[in-house]
Write an enzyme that holds these catalytic residues in place. Structure first.
Site, short mmCIF file in Angstrom:
data_model
loop_
_atom_site.label_atom_id
_atom_site.label_comp_id
_atom_site.label_asym_id
_atom_site.label_seq_id
_atom_site.Cartn_x
_atom_site.Cartn_y
_atom_site.Cartn_z
N ALA A 62 0.86 -1.18 0.00
CA ALA A 62 0.00 0.00 0.00
C ALA A 62 0.90 1.23 0.00
O ALA A 62 2.07 1.16 0.39
CB ALA A 62 -0.87 -0.02 1.24
N GLU A 104 -0.56 -9.30 -1.35
CA GLU A 104 -2.00 -9.57 -1.28
C GLU A 104 -2.63 -9.52 -2.69
O GLU A 104 -3.47 -10.36 -3.03
CB GLU A 104 -2.66 -8.56 -0.34
CG GLU A 104 -2.22 -8.82 1.11
CD GLU A 104 -2.68 -7.75 2.10
OE1 GLU A 104 -3.12 -8.12 3.18
OE2 GLU A 104 -2.59 -6.55 1.78
C1 3H9 Z 1 0.50 -2.50 3.27
O1 3H9 Z 1 0.78 -2.90 2.19
C2 3H9 Z 1 -0.87 -2.63 3.89
C3 3H9 Z 1 -1.76 -3.60 3.18
O2 3H9 Z 1 -1.68 -4.89 3.75
C4 3H9 Z 1 -3.22 -3.24 3.34
C5 3H9 Z 1 -3.70 -2.03 2.66
C6 3H9 Z 1 -5.20 -1.90 2.73
N1 3H9 Z 1 4.66 3.51 0.24
O3 3H9 Z 1 13.30 1.64 0.57
P1 3H9 Z 1 13.74 2.44 -0.60
C7 3H9 Z 1 9.44 4.91 -1.02
S1 3H9 Z 1 1.63 -1.66 4.23
C8 3H9 Z 1 5.14 4.70 -0.11
O4 3H9 Z 1 14.84 3.41 -0.41
P2 3H9 Z 1 14.83 0.13 -1.97
C9 3H9 Z 1 10.52 5.28 -0.01
O5 3H9 Z 1 10.05 6.17 0.95
C10 3H9 Z 1 3.06 -1.52 3.19
N2 3H9 Z 1 6.44 4.94 -0.39
O6 3H9 Z 1 14.06 1.51 -1.89
C11 3H9 Z 1 11.55 5.90 -0.94
O7 3H9 Z 1 11.11 7.23 -1.24
P3 3H9 Z 1 12.14 8.40 -1.62
C12 3H9 Z 1 3.87 -2.75 3.24
C13 3H9 Z 1 7.26 3.91 -0.32
O8 3H9 Z 1 15.00 -0.16 -3.39
C14 3H9 Z 1 11.45 5.06 -2.20
O9 3H9 Z 1 10.14 4.46 -2.15
N3 3H9 Z 1 5.06 -2.57 2.44
C15 3H9 Z 1 6.83 2.62 0.03
O10 3H9 Z 1 16.00 0.15 -1.04
C16 3H9 Z 1 12.47 3.97 -2.29
O11 3H9 Z 1 12.45 3.20 -1.11
C17 3H9 Z 1 6.25 -2.20 2.95
O12 3H9 Z 1 6.39 -1.97 4.12
C18 3H9 Z 1 5.46 2.44 0.32
N4 3H9 Z 1 4.96 1.23 0.65
O13 3H9 Z 1 13.82 -0.93 -1.35
C19 3H9 Z 1 7.38 -2.13 1.94
N5 3H9 Z 1 7.88 1.78 0.01
O14 3H9 Z 1 12.84 7.92 -2.86
C20 3H9 Z 1 8.28 -1.00 2.24
C21 3H9 Z 1 8.96 2.53 -0.35
O15 3H9 Z 1 11.26 9.57 -1.80
N6 3H9 Z 1 9.29 -0.79 1.23
N7 3H9 Z 1 8.58 3.81 -0.55
O16 3H9 Z 1 13.04 8.48 -0.42
C22 3H9 Z 1 10.44 -1.49 1.18
O17 3H9 Z 1 10.67 -2.41 1.94
C23 3H9 Z 1 11.48 -1.04 0.19
O18 3H9 Z 1 11.12 0.23 -0.27
C24 3H9 Z 1 11.67 -1.95 -1.03
C25 3H9 Z 1 12.64 -1.27 -2.02
C26 3H9 Z 1 12.26 -3.29 -0.58
C27 3H9 Z 1 10.37 -2.19 -1.74
#
Ligand code: 3H9
Length: 648
Positions: A62, A104
């Site tokens: 999300a 999901e």
């Molecule tokens: C969820 O999904 C709830 C659902 O079950 C239900 C819904 C109803 N949203 O980490 P990075 C941004 S809860 C918005 O440096 P990497 C991050 O801030 C979600 N922004 O990259 C950064 O911004 P900026 C569950 C996000 O390549 C940029 O993307 N999911 C999100 O080292 C790059 O991020 C998670 O918790 C997001 N969800 O790693 C996953 N994610 O460039 C969280 C990232 O402006 N994310 N950003 O600084 C991660 O673990 C890593 O970002 C990922 C990539 C592994 C994907």
């Protein structure tokens, strides 16, 4: 910008989502997916759909930035159900990571295939929430309850191979993922389709399973893992729709909770920290060869961390015996990693290959970076920098790991002051994530940028700090300890102070932590300052050290310790020693104790901001979380204080 594009090839639609940076499921993406399912259902030429993503990853979840706002339709659970109910089977083709809502969505698809390097996970609990679009309801139907509990309550990512073995993926495909997934879809159409995940059976688990699982989930210290467990249990004991309703309700209740807000704050702070905006256009210097001066605990840890990042390391010690000890300390860290299964035999050997040592500074002629980590004594450190000035390249970055001393005084007179930097690691340096980066007035921007590049390479959490005694972290620590002593002076038993901070979420209270680390280090500093003529009032800790109580290593500090036992026992000796300085017993509620200590941390943080030592409240929060055990789910002292006292 078009979020979804679609091409159709011999009956297989290939839908590509492109929502940089991580294809998060914003309201617009949810709407686009819904509309695409409608369009493709209506297209008689389409027999199956492959969902792929552009860029570095599949859907990362999300859009966390939307979590502070009211939910907007179509809601994700409905989108997932829409894909599952599509007239044509959808195949999720996962590269990078499928996380949270991303996984999901994939579970709403009839099939899930992935590249060998892909990862999947439900990290919602690390954001203080539970999966909100069927993660707790569909996952156990695919992998069984025990594996689902592990995935959901830990928030850990699984590599593709593990996910395949568990049944979360249907195939891991080599080569071009999109083409391979289209081939997979064609082959799948030749056979009967499997049931949609929601229709698969799930059996209840025995009571003992849940008792054990609750024990494990409670260890996290905050509400989300236990709440996720309740949802998982409901999934196995109630019909699908009822379990979905329970999950959604739990998700919506937790989403605005203080813990979830705190964890979101930390999530964004951690992502911003390694790449400060001010250095966006500054290229760091290349780093390949690193010199570490001093093979004590700190130097050995730094050397091991650098080797883990693939940097060549030369360790410098003053004589052969010290060098042998220092190198052995680094090798012991490698051995430990191998014993814990973190390093293969071959990688273990490679770590040693890139490590060498010398008693002469001439080995540093080719070093790109040298980190001084010798005894915390200004004269010794100055002598080291004089040598470095003579032996290192003019463009080599020269860093001091001092915790308290002024880096300007240590490097004075060394040529090319623009290459000097403070790099304050925390012990053990190969484990602790925090790295305070301390520029001197002359430090060149690309040298500062090199400090941040090093932190990224080492997987550390970098925070820039200005020059003052103790930088950000240790200055706040000093104030916190003073406040804790103040509570004791006014009659709060010290065991109550420690218990209150443990209840708040710290692993240890302030007095227990001092007993572990040793009271003598801070004592010697105060004595040094007194010898320099500074007016440093006598602390309660000074009384203990003068009585020979330096902590666990002397069998007692604030507490007594039985031989071979690290559990603190209230000490009658300490009570007698402190009695003349302590008011009559006056217990405080644990919340008031925590508020006093966290308030002291935040107040010192405010002072650091006002003095320009810290650049932002979030930096202070990261320092306390990654260097001093502040509970993540409280967001750090600045966040916690602002939440409780919005005027701060
Ligand atoms: C969820 O999904 C709830 C659902 O079950 C239900 C819904 C109803 N949203 O980490 P990075 C941004 S809860 C918005 O440096 P990497 C991050 O801030 C979600 N922004 O990259 C950064 O911004 P900026 C569950 C996000 O390549 C940029 O993307 N999911 C999100 O080292 C790059 O991020 C998670 O918790 C997001 N969800 O790693 C996953 N994610 O460039 C969280 C990232 O402006 N994310 N950003 O600084 C991660 O673990 C890593 O970002 C990922 C990539 C592994 C994907």
């Amino acid at each position: 910008m078009t979020l979804l594009t679609c091409r159709i090839d011999e009956g297989i639609a290939c839908v590509t989502l492109d929502n940089p940076p991580v294809n998060a499921l914003s309201a617009a993406v949810r709407r686009a997916l819904w509309d695409m399912a409608e369009t493709l259902d209506a297209d008689p030429d389409v027999r199956a759909v492959v969902l792929t993503c552009a860029g570095r990853t599949f859907i990362a979840g999300a859009d966390v930035r939307e979590f502070g706002q009211p939910p907007v339709e179509p809601h994700l659970p409905d989108v997932v159900a829409r894909l599952e109910g599509a007239a044509k089977p959808w195949v999720a083709a996962i590269h990078g990571a499928a996380l949270g809502g991303g996984l999901e969505v994939a579970m709403g698809c009839r099939f899930r295939v992935a590249a060998p390097t892909a990862r999947v996970g439900l990290p919602e609990v690390s954001l203080g929430i539970v999966p909100g679009a069927s993660g707790t309801v569909r996952t156990p139907r695919l992998v069984g309850m025990a594996a689902a509990v592990d995935l959901v309550t830990s928030g850990r990512h699984w590599p593709a191979a593990k996910a395949l073995e568990a049944g979360l993926l249907d195939a891991v495909l080599e080569g071009d993922l999109t083409e391979a997934a289209m081939g997979f879809a064609r082959r799948a159409l030749e056979e009967d389709l499997p049931d949609p995940v929601s229709a698969r059976p799930l059996s209840p688990m025995p009571e003992e399973f849940w008792t054990e699982a609750r024990k494990m989930a409670a260890r996290a210290g905050h509400a989300a893992p236990l709440a996720a467990l309740d949802c998982l249990r409901c999934a196995s004991e109630a019909p699908f729709a009822e379990a979905m309703a329970k999950e959604r309700e739990t998700f919506l209740t937790l989403r605005p909770s203080p813990e979830a807000q705190a964890l979101r704050h930390v999530f964004f702070a951690e992502r911003a920290a390694p790449r400060p905006a001010a250095l966006k256009d500054v290229a760091p210097r290349a780093l390949q060869r690193v010199g570490v001066i001093g093979g004590g605990t700190m130097g050995a840890g730094i050397a091991a961390a650098c080797r883990e990042a693939g940097l060549e390391v030369v360790l410098i010690e003053r004589d052969d015996a010290a060098l042998v000890r220092g190198l052995a300390a680094v090798e012991a860290i490698f051995d430990g990693a191998m014993a814990r299964g973190k390093l293969s035999q071959a990688d273990r050997a490679a770590r040693s290959d890139g490590l060498s040592g010398s008693t002469g500074y001439d080995r540093l002629a080719e070093a790109d970076l040298v980190i001084e980590a010798v005894f915390e004594d200004a004269a010794v450190k100055r002598a080291v920098f004089a040598e470095l000035g003579r032996h290192c390249r003019a463009d080599a970055v020269l860093a001091t790991n001092t915790s308290y001393l002024d880096p300007r005084s240590l490097t004075e007179g060394v040529p090319h002051p623009e290459r000097m930097l403070g790099l304050h690691f925390f012990s053990p340096a190969h484990v602790m994530k925090l790295l305070e980066i301390v520029p001197l007035p002359e430090t060149a921007p690309e040298v500062l940028a090199t400090g941040f590049a090093l932190a990224r390479a080492l997987g550390k959490m970098p925070v820039q700090a200005g020059i003052c005694e103790g930088f950000i972290g240790n200055r706040i620590l000093k104030r916190t300890r003073a406040e804790a002593e103040q509570l004791v002076r006014r009659g709060v038993p010290l065991a109550q102070v420690d218990a209150a901070m443990r209840a708040y979420g710290f692993r240890m209270g302030p007095f227990e932590a001092q007993d572990l680390g040793g009271l003598d280090i801070a004592f010697l500093q105060r004595e040094g300052a007194r010898a320099d003529g500074q007016d440093v009032p006598e602390t309660l800790g000074d009384l203990l050290v003068r009585a020979g109580r330096k902590g666990q290593k002397t069998g007692g500090g604030w507490y007594d310790y039985a031989e071979g036992d690290r559990r603190p026992q209230v000490s009658p000796t300490v009570e007698a020693l402190l009695a003349p300085h302590v008011a009559a017993a006056d217990p405080l509620p644990p919340e008031a104790i925590a508020a006093a200590l966290v308030g002291a941390m935040a107040a010192e943080g405010q002072a650091l901001l006002a003095e320009g030592i810290a650049q932002a409240p979030a930096d202070i929060d990261l320092v306390k979380i990654h260097g001093y055990g502040f509970p993540r789910w409280k967001g750090g002292p600045m966040f916690a204080a602002a939440l409780e006292m919005p005027s701060i």
